[in-house]
Design an enzyme around this catalytic site. Structure first.
Site, PDB file in Angstrom:
ATOM      1  N   ASP A  18      40.787  32.663  29.809  1.00  0.00           N
ATOM      2  CA  ASP A  18      42.154  32.681  30.199  1.00  0.00           C
ATOM      3  C   ASP A  18      43.115  31.875  29.280  1.00  0.00           C
ATOM      4  O   ASP A  18      44.115  32.222  28.713  1.00  0.00           O
ATOM      5  CB  ASP A  18      42.467  32.196  31.481  1.00  0.00           C
ATOM      6  CG  ASP A  18      41.677  32.950  32.611  1.00  0.00           C
ATOM      7  OD1 ASP A  18      41.955  34.104  32.523  1.00  0.00           O
ATOM      8  OD2 ASP A  18      41.464  32.235  33.827  1.00  0.00           O
ATOM      9  N   ASP A  36      36.407  30.963  37.449  1.00  0.00           N
ATOM     10  CA  ASP A  36      37.363  30.230  37.181  1.00  0.00           C
ATOM     11  C   ASP A  36      36.708  28.812  37.678  1.00  0.00           C
ATOM     12  O   ASP A  36      36.178  28.773  38.896  1.00  0.00           O
ATOM     13  CB  ASP A  36      38.769  30.521  37.788  1.00  0.00           C
ATOM     14  CG  ASP A  36      39.369  31.735  37.080  1.00  0.00           C
ATOM     15  OD1 ASP A  36      38.897  32.097  35.736  1.00  0.00           O
ATOM     16  OD2 ASP A  36      40.249  32.537  37.847  1.00  0.00           O
TER      17      ASP A  36
END
Length: 199
Positions: free
Chosen positions: A174, A157
């Protein structure tokens, strides 16, 4: 077996839903993996010690240096390396081999269910274009994050909007999953409204 592949090929070309959904899924996977490769290999956001720091608990972190990369790009957006052990936005963290296996298996199962739905199989079918778009986003996001869990044991991330009080660091997979869920909700709302208008 040849009959099965012939039937799948026929269904994939019979309507635009499979082409839309699968094309979008491939696009999300490619963009997600390229962006993660750039973060890890070009920007070198995860030098030695970064993954260990991210996996450590609060007390263990005190003795470890945070070597993870961070670039402030604007007053509202940064690139910040985070190794995510959970699902989207770090929810439901699963550290350890069993937890990772369960998350990878779940991601692949969801992707397979939605691919089957794009082809007109199974209990969840994409019969409208917006459903195909939604399925494609979710499939791409699920597979993108499953690739990370398989390769690294955690998800890469790096998109950080915490300066505008959004507390999660996330990635393109995501975004795909969340856009897919939003498209499912929009599709339900639009079609519920149409159903009421017909009555």
């Amino acid at each position: 077996m040849a009959d099965l592949w012939g039937e799948i090929r026929r269904r994939a070309t019979a309507s635009p839903a499979p082409r839309i959904g699968l094309g979008l899924a491939v696009l999300i996977i490619v963009l997600d993996q390229i962006s993660k490769w750039l973060v890890l290999n070009v920007l070198r956001f995860s030098p030695p010690g970064c993954l260990e720091f991210q996996r450590a608990s609060g007390v263990e972190r005190i003795a470890l240096p945070n070597t993870c990369g961070h670039i402030e790009l604007s007053p509202v957006f940064d690139l910040t390396m985070v190794w995510n052990k959970g699902v989207s936005f770090g929810l439901f963290g699963a550290d350890g081999p069993l937890g990772r296996f369960i998350l990878v298996a779940f991601s692949i199962a969801v992707a397979c269910l939605l691919i089957a739905g794009l082809l007109g199989y199974g209990p969840v079918k994409a019969v409208r274009r917006l459903q195909a778009v939604a399925f494609g986003f979710i499939i791409g996001g699920a597979i993108g994050n499953a690739i990370d869990r398989t390769l690294y044991g955690a998800v890469v991330d790096f998109l950080n909007f915490s300066d505008v009080y959004f507390p999660y660091v996330f990635n393109i997979a995501d975004v795909g999953i969340n856009l897919g869920v939003a498209a499912v909700i929009l599709d339900v709302l639009l079609n519920d409204r149409k159903d009421r208008a017909v009555r």
